[in-house]
Write a protein that holds these residues in place. Sequence first.
Motif, PDB file in Angstrom:
ATOM      1  N   ALA A  50     -19.505 -14.212   1.035  1.00  0.00           N
ATOM      2  CA  ALA A  50     -20.953 -14.196   0.821  1.00  0.00           C
ATOM      3  C   ALA A  50     -21.691 -14.374   2.143  1.00  0.00           C
ATOM      4  O   ALA A  50     -22.766 -13.802   2.356  1.00  0.00           O
ATOM      5  N   ILE A  51     -21.107 -15.150   3.049  1.00  0.00           N
ATOM      6  CA  ILE A  51     -21.710 -15.344   4.374  1.00  0.00           C
ATOM      7  C   ILE A  51     -21.616 -14.071   5.196  1.00  0.00           C
ATOM      8  O   ILE A  51     -22.571 -13.694   5.894  1.00  0.00           O
ATOM      9  N   ALA A  52     -20.467 -13.391   5.132  1.00  0.00           N
ATOM     10  CA  ALA A  52     -20.239 -12.166   5.907  1.00  0.00           C
ATOM     11  C   ALA A  52     -19.626 -11.110   4.989  1.00  0.00           C
ATOM     12  O   ALA A  52     -18.403 -10.955   4.941  1.00  0.00           O
ATOM     13  N   PRO A  53     -20.468 -10.368   4.248  1.00  0.00           N
ATOM     14  CA  PRO A  53     -19.954  -9.389   3.285  1.00  0.00           C
ATOM     15  C   PRO A  53     -19.429  -8.101   3.907  1.00  0.00           C
ATOM     16  O   PRO A  53     -18.706  -7.348   3.258  1.00  0.00           O
ATOM     17  N   VAL A 108      -5.886 -17.577   3.704  1.00  0.00           N
ATOM     18  CA  VAL A 108      -5.902 -16.119   3.874  1.00  0.00           C
ATOM     19  C   VAL A 108      -6.556 -15.794   5.216  1.00  0.00           C
ATOM     20  O   VAL A 108      -7.326 -16.589   5.765  1.00  0.00           O
ATOM     21  N   ALA A 109      -6.217 -14.624   5.729  1.00  0.00           N
ATOM     22  CA  ALA A 109      -6.848 -14.109   6.945  1.00  0.00           C
ATOM     23  C   ALA A 109      -7.862 -13.048   6.541  1.00  0.00           C
ATOM     24  O   ALA A 109      -7.603 -12.214   5.663  1.00  0.00           O
ATOM     25  N   VAL A 110      -9.016 -13.075   7.186  1.00  0.00           N
ATOM     26  CA  VAL A 110     -10.101 -12.165   6.821  1.00  0.00           C
ATOM     27  C   VAL A 110     -10.566 -11.407   8.070  1.00  0.00           C
ATOM     28  O   VAL A 110     -10.691 -11.984   9.152  1.00  0.00           O
ATOM     29  N   ARG A 111     -10.811 -10.117   7.911  1.00  0.00           N
ATOM     30  CA  ARG A 111     -11.417  -9.287   8.967  1.00  0.00           C
ATOM     31  C   ARG A 111     -12.642  -8.616   8.386  1.00  0.00           C
ATOM     32  O   ARG A 111     -12.589  -8.042   7.292  1.00  0.00           O
ATOM     33  N   VAL A 112     -13.751  -8.676   9.135  1.00  0.00           N
ATOM     34  CA  VAL A 112     -15.000  -8.135   8.613  1.00  0.00           C
ATOM     35  C   VAL A 112     -15.888  -7.679   9.769  1.00  0.00           C
ATOM     36  O   VAL A 112     -15.811  -8.214  10.881  1.00  0.00           O
ATOM     37  N   MET A 113     -16.727  -6.666   9.513  1.00  0.00           N
ATOM     38  CA  MET A 113     -17.723  -6.235  10.492  1.00  0.00           C
ATOM     39  C   MET A 113     -18.986  -7.060  10.300  1.00  0.00           C
ATOM     40  O   MET A 113     -19.474  -7.227   9.177  1.00  0.00           O
ATOM     41  N   VAL A 114     -19.520  -7.550  11.428  1.00  0.00           N
ATOM     42  CA  VAL A 114     -20.697  -8.417  11.403  1.00  0.00           C
ATOM     43  C   VAL A 114     -21.731  -7.866  12.392  1.00  0.00           C
ATOM     44  O   VAL A 114     -21.356  -7.444  13.496  1.00  0.00           O
ATOM     45  N   PRO A 115     -23.012  -7.862  12.041  1.00  0.00           N
ATOM     46  CA  PRO A 115     -24.025  -7.444  13.009  1.00  0.00           C
ATOM     47  C   PRO A 115     -23.907  -8.270  14.296  1.00  0.00           C
ATOM     48  O   PRO A 115     -23.807  -9.493  14.247  1.00  0.00           O
ATOM     49  N   ARG A 116     -23.907  -7.583  15.426  1.00  0.00           N
ATOM     50  CA  ARG A 116     -23.725  -8.258  16.711  1.00  0.00           C
ATOM     51  C   ARG A 116     -24.743  -9.383  16.914  1.00  0.00           C
ATOM     52  O   ARG A 116     -24.417 -10.457  17.411  1.00  0.00           O
ATOM     53  N   ALA A 117     -25.981  -9.137  16.505  1.00  0.00           N
ATOM     54  CA  ALA A 117     -27.032 -10.133  16.717  1.00  0.00           C
ATOM     55  C   ALA A 117     -26.813 -11.398  15.882  1.00  0.00           C
ATOM     56  O   ALA A 117     -27.342 -12.455  16.217  1.00  0.00           O
ATOM     57  N   ASP A 118     -26.024 -11.283  14.795  1.00  0.00           N
ATOM     58  CA  ASP A 118     -25.830 -12.423  13.886  1.00  0.00           C
ATOM     59  C   ASP A 118     -24.513 -13.155  14.124  1.00  0.00           C
ATOM     60  O   ASP A 118     -24.206 -14.110  13.415  1.00  0.00           O
ATOM     61  N   ASP A 152     -24.387 -17.099  14.542  1.00  0.00           N
ATOM     62  CA  ASP A 152     -24.838 -17.782  13.329  1.00  0.00           C
ATOM     63  C   ASP A 152     -23.767 -17.697  12.245  1.00  0.00           C
ATOM     64  O   ASP A 152     -23.486 -18.693  11.552  1.00  0.00           O
ATOM     65  N   VAL A 153     -23.147 -16.523  12.098  1.00  0.00           N
ATOM     66  CA  VAL A 153     -22.088 -16.350  11.098  1.00  0.00           C
ATOM     67  C   VAL A 153     -20.883 -17.218  11.443  1.00  0.00           C
ATOM     68  O   VAL A 153     -20.289 -17.861  10.563  1.00  0.00           O
TER      69      VAL A 153
END
Length: 279
Positions: free
Chosen positions: A224-227, A243-253, A256-257
């Motif tokens: 929910a924090i990084a969908p 578990v290990a998680v990989r996700v794309m996150v907006p560079r500007a955020d 904070d994430v």
Amino acid sequence: MLRVAIPNKGSLAEISAEMLYEAGYTGRKDPRDLHYSDTRNGVEFFYLRPRDIATYVGSGALDVGITGRDLLLDSHSEAKEIAELSFGDSTFRFAGPAGTFADLSDLAGKRVATSYPGLVGTFLAQAGVQSHLVKLDGAVESAVRLGVADAVADVVSTGSTLRKAGLDIFGPVILESTAVLISRDASIEGISTLMRRLQGVLVAKQYVLMDYDVPKKFLDAACAIAPGIESPTVSPLHDPEWVAVRVMVPRADRNDVMDKLYDLGARAILVSAIHAARL
């Protein structure tokens, strides 16, 4: 070969060249060259004045080009915007002597100096305001002081240049401009590949990859924090509770994430740059 118009100088030129390089194309080595053939990618690059690109593309002489939205609209050519490239941003506003103008209607019958008569003329016509446009190639902020115009229409960033000339901004925004990809016919072979590659570069500039480990019981909260763009990639770890998680996150955020994930209980949070993408 796909014929592509590229700005030969100015702020648009440098970033356009960088984006095309990141997209896998090769360009001119000598800044004096006006033409370069990238035979490996089936593309010919033509280096032109930014203001002329819309005219060449709109006439069909060239297939596609990179220019500013402001220059495209000012040209009244038959070329159309087919993709936004998100650089070279600028805002166009009206300005006049302090206390003289309050509303757009105050420009009726007045002289307005601008380097973009096509763009400003269309805007005023659509607003039902008749003014006399004075075309200048640059430094329009001096036009009022020198008696050439009553007001100006120009690019505004902080407004400091206009204030130094004794001018105040008034009226609505004329245009929010940015660099765009233009073409008369977007179905021309090769344009879709060019667009996809450039959009991949934009994604790489706007997003980062974030990897982290998190207790399985907090997985839903972490997602929910990084969908991500579609959905995070989740992989099992040796410890069945994690578990290990990989996700794309907006560079500007990203920071904070990272803070929110760490507070949730995630650990080994790593951020990696994206060099190319296809979404």
